[in-house]
Design a protein around this motif. Structure first.
Motif, PDB file in Angstrom:
ATOM      1  N   ALA A 159       0.861  -1.194   0.000  1.00 12.52           N
ATOM      2  CA  ALA A 159       0.000   0.000   0.000  1.00 12.52           C
ATOM      3  C   ALA A 159       0.894   1.239   0.000  1.00 12.52           C
ATOM      4  CB  ALA A 159      -0.876  -0.020   1.230  1.00 12.52           C
ATOM      5  N   PRO A 160       0.482   2.304  -0.744  1.00 14.52           N
ATOM      6  CA  PRO A 160       1.327   3.494  -0.870  1.00 14.52           C
ATOM      7  C   PRO A 160       1.834   4.027   0.467  1.00 14.52           C
ATOM      8  CG  PRO A 160      -0.574   3.667  -2.308  1.00 14.52           C
ATOM      9  CD  PRO A 160      -0.747   2.400  -1.529  1.00 14.52           C
ATOM     10  N   LYS A 161       0.984   3.959   1.516  1.00 12.78           N
ATOM     11  CA  LYS A 161       1.393   4.524   2.808  1.00 12.78           C
ATOM     12  C   LYS A 161       2.608   3.778   3.378  1.00 12.78           C
ATOM     13  CE  LYS A 161      -1.188   5.367   6.741  1.00 12.78           C
ATOM     14  NZ  LYS A 161      -2.506   5.182   7.377  1.00 12.78           N
ATOM     15  N   GLY A 219      11.259   4.726   1.089  1.00 17.00           N
ATOM     16  CA  GLY A 219      11.964   5.719   0.271  1.00 17.00           C
ATOM     17  C   GLY A 219      13.397   5.954   0.728  1.00 17.00           C
ATOM     18  N   GLU A 220      13.555   6.076   2.036  1.00 12.13           N
ATOM     19  CA  GLU A 220      14.883   6.370   2.578  1.00 12.13           C
ATOM     20  C   GLU A 220      15.901   5.284   2.215  1.00 12.13           C
ATOM     21  OE1 GLU A 220      15.604   7.314   6.934  1.00 12.13           O
ATOM     22  OE2 GLU A 220      13.734   8.397   6.485  1.00 12.13           O
ATOM     23  N   VAL A 221      15.448   4.025   2.343  1.00 12.25           N
ATOM     24  CA  VAL A 221      16.341   2.900   2.019  1.00 12.25           C
ATOM     25  C   VAL A 221      16.709   2.937   0.531  1.00 12.25           C
ATOM     26  CG1 VAL A 221      16.464   0.384   1.857  1.00 12.25           C
ATOM     27  CG2 VAL A 221      15.412   1.450   3.851  1.00 12.25           C
ATOM     28  N   MET A 222      15.738   3.256  -0.295  1.00 11.54           N
ATOM     29  CA  MET A 222      15.991   3.299  -1.740  1.00 11.54           C
ATOM     30  C   MET A 222      17.086   4.318  -2.060  1.00 11.54           C
ATOM     31  SD  MET A 222      12.034   3.028  -2.990  1.00 11.54           S
ATOM     32  CE  MET A 222      11.152   1.465  -2.978  1.00 11.54           C
ATOM     33  N   VAL A 223      16.978   5.496  -1.444  1.00 15.94           N
ATOM     34  CA  VAL A 223      17.971   6.548  -1.691  1.00 15.94           C
ATOM     35  C   VAL A 223      19.325   6.129  -1.107  1.00 15.94           C
ATOM     36  CG1 VAL A 223      18.594   8.949  -1.180  1.00 15.94           C
ATOM     37  CG2 VAL A 223      16.244   8.376  -1.817  1.00 15.94           C
ATOM     38  N   VAL A 249      17.128  13.594  -2.418  1.00 21.96           N
ATOM     39  CA  VAL A 249      15.709  13.496  -2.760  1.00 21.96           C
ATOM     40  C   VAL A 249      14.980  12.647  -1.705  1.00 21.96           C
ATOM     41  CG1 VAL A 249      16.062  11.437  -4.209  1.00 21.96           C
ATOM     42  CG2 VAL A 249      14.122  12.939  -4.679  1.00 21.96           C
ATOM     43  N   THR A 250      13.705  12.943  -1.480  1.00 18.64           N
ATOM     44  CA  THR A 250      12.883  12.112  -0.583  1.00 18.64           C
ATOM     45  C   THR A 250      11.573  11.759  -1.306  1.00 18.64           C
ATOM     46  OG1 THR A 250      11.595  13.916   0.358  1.00 18.64           O
ATOM     47  CG2 THR A 250      13.699  13.429   1.432  1.00 18.64           C
ATOM     48  N   ALA A 251      10.835  10.816  -0.740  1.00 21.62           N
ATOM     49  CA  ALA A 251       9.569  10.411  -1.365  1.00 21.62           C
ATOM     50  C   ALA A 251       8.605  11.597  -1.476  1.00 21.62           C
ATOM     51  CB  ALA A 251       8.935   9.288  -0.561  1.00 21.62           C
ATOM     52  N   LEU A 274       7.860   2.120  -9.324  1.00 22.66           N
ATOM     53  CA  LEU A 274       7.947   3.492  -9.847  1.00 22.66           C
ATOM     54  C   LEU A 274       8.642   4.404  -8.850  1.00 22.66           C
ATOM     55  CD1 LEU A 274       4.503   3.852 -11.641  1.00 22.66           C
ATOM     56  CD2 LEU A 274       6.763   3.602 -12.681  1.00 22.66           C
ATOM     57  N   MET A 275       8.317   4.203  -7.580  1.00 19.79           N
ATOM     58  CA  MET A 275       8.946   5.024  -6.553  1.00 19.79           C
ATOM     59  C   MET A 275      10.453   4.760  -6.519  1.00 19.79           C
ATOM     60  SD  MET A 275       7.778   5.072  -2.651  1.00 19.79           S
ATOM     61  CE  MET A 275       9.015   5.073  -1.428  1.00 19.79           C
ATOM     62  N   GLU A 276      10.811   3.491  -6.576  1.00 22.79           N
ATOM     63  CA  GLU A 276      12.231   3.128  -6.551  1.00 22.79           C
ATOM     64  C   GLU A 276      12.957   3.706  -7.776  1.00 22.79           C
ATOM     65  OE1 GLU A 276      12.883  -1.083  -6.470  1.00 22.79           O
ATOM     66  OE2 GLU A 276      15.043  -0.891  -6.716  1.00 22.79           O
TER      67      GLU A 276
END
Ligand code: HEM
Length: 454
Positions: free
Chosen positions: A117-119, A125-129, A305-307, A409-411
């Protein structure tokens, strides 16, 4: 594994009203299928919106039309199951979300849905960056890199941490090699004229067994660590380990293993290829890259960048969406009819195999003018609105639509933004040959040079 009722052993009647791609007696289009599946789909697309080709005695219906694809995947979804081609992945994926059917699929999809779920994703996000920055730290000015390899390593590390709260960087080469071996074995099975049970000791079956053994060692270790922790660490694995159905029954280790393996395969390779193709197109389209750099400088001004930034980075999103249009990693998806079903004007008998040519649909000039041109502007909101949504389906559609599309997509957006803001990388080739393994990747990788490191 082909079974006695599979279309490979007892193929359905051919539907003569569907126009056919010309083929050889007995072999049909087997040679083209083995040599260049993308070209075979292109040929089928020239024949008609739905066209038939033949793998030996088995008819395959290639769908190159968005309305017909919608009919198969959404409107008449209940008349189809996943195609027999995927059964070759069963030793690897077992009854995970990608390969399971019916009640098992429904139950597991429900169990996994909250994890995507998007939430909940926003927390990843932080881990991805962070993992992208770790990858970036290994680059220096003048370094030659294979972007395909770099993206695989990075997305695997992201998958490991976000899904399983585990640092799999140490296992990256084992997992990468294992997945690659499994995919090659599957392709060898699909394209072999000799369809035999998995128990036969053929080299391709032994290759699959070796791959499964390598991957099992890593995945069962992650499960054991998760069971020992016995708490919700915010990752997908702990959610799976703690999940209970109405009767209070949880998933067994092998069931969890199947889901974990599925998410590893479906989740990291596809996103890595999406990013690699994005780099490829940015290398060929300096104006699109310049606009991307401008957007990132303007919005981020040098900070990470952040989510929360993503809604303010429309060009970054459009660049990725357009790369997914031209080079969809899941370039096709297959179904098998579970009953007689009418598609368009044609009545297809039970067990007919239908392949949705996602890449072909994305490259239709009547849907996307100048289809081979890389034009991210067509993916901006105002242009998107003017287009029927089902003309664009990089994540499939219907009940089996990608569960990880928001995650992916977020990643892709966060990683691309981090890399472009942190380095200037230029692919050293301007053309690559697409290689349609289970996903579409550039054959031989994407060699590049790091020109600048911020
Ligand atoms: C750019 C990246 C990705 C692309 C292009 C992609 C594409 C797809 C497509 C086309 C399907 C539908 C297949 C069908 O119709 O049979 C699918 C299903 C699936 N994808 Fe993705 N995917 C991506 C990323 C991910 C990620 C990041 C995850 C997990 C973290 C994931 C997990 C899955 C799963 C589990 C399914 C099976 C869903 C079901 O049958 O219920 N994918 N994906």
């Amino acid at each position: 594994m082909a079974t006695a009722t599979s279309p490979f052993f007892s193929p359905p009647q051919i539907v003569p009203s569907v126009p056919a791609v010309r083929g050889l007696p007995f072999l049909g289009n087997m040679l083209e299928f083995r040599k260049d599946r993308l070209a075979l789909h292109d040929l089928a697309a020239e024949v008609g919106p739905i066209a038939r080709f033949q793998i030996l005695h088995v008819p395959v219906y290639s769908v190159n039309d968005a309305d017909l694809a919608h009919e198969v995947l959404v409107e008449k979804d209940a008349s189809f199951k996943k195609s027999a081609g995927l059964s070759f992945l069963m030793p690897l994926l077992g009854e995970g979300l990608l390969t399971s059917e019916g009640e098992v699929h429904k139950k597991h999809r429900k169990l996994l849905a909250p994890a995507f779920a998007p939430k909940r994703l926003a927390a990843y996000g932080e881990v991805m960056v962070e993992e992208t920055r770790r990858q970036l730290a290994t680059w220096h000015r003048g370094k030659h890199v294979d972007l395909s390899h770099e993206m695989m390593e990075m997305t695997l590390a992201i998958a490991g941490r976000t899904m399983f709260d585990a640092d799999v960087r140490g296992d990256a080469s084992t997992v990468g090699t294992g997945l690659e071996m499994a995919m090659r074995s599957m392709l060898a099975s699909i394209t072999s004229p000799l369809q035999v049970p998995y128990s036969w000791p053929l080299p391709r079956h032994q290759q699959m067994r070796r791959a499964v053994k390598m991957l099992d060692a890593v995945v069962y270790r992650m499960i054991a660590d998760g069971r020992a922790a016995n708490r919700d660490k915010g990752d997908v694995l702990s959610m799976l380990l703690l999940a209970r159905d109405e009767e209070g029954t949880g998933l067994t280790d092998p069931q969890v293993r199947d889901e974990v393996m599925t998410l590893l395969l479906a989740g990291h390779e596809t996103t890595a290829n999406a990013l690699t193709w994005t780099w490829y197109e940015l290398g060929r389209n300096p104006a699109a890259l310049a606009r991307l750099e401008e957007e990132l400088t303007h919005v981020l001004g040098g900070r990470a960048v952040t989510a929360e930034d993503l809604p303010n980075l429309p060009w970054t999103a459009a660049v990725i969406d357009e790369a997914l249009r031209l080079h969809p990693p899941a370039y096709q998806t297959g179904r098998e009819a579970t009953c007689d079903v009418t598609i368009g004007a044609h009545r297809l008998p039970e067990r007919s195999i239908v392949v949705i040519n996602i890449r072909g649909i994305h490259r239709r000039a009547d849907y996307f003018p100048a289809p081979l041109a890389f034009r991210p502007e067509r993916m901006l909101a105002e242009h998107k609105k003017a287009r029927p949504r089902h003309h664009y389906l990089p994540f499939g559609a219907g009940s089996r639509v990608c569960i990880g599309s928001h995650f992916a997509l977020m990643e892709a957006q966060l990683s691309l933004a981090t890399m472009v803001a942190g380095a200037r990388v230029r692919p050293t080739v301007t053309t690559v040959v697409p290689e349609p393994l289970v996903t579409l990747r550039p054959k031989g990788g994407l060699p590049a040079i790091v020109e600048l490191k911020v």
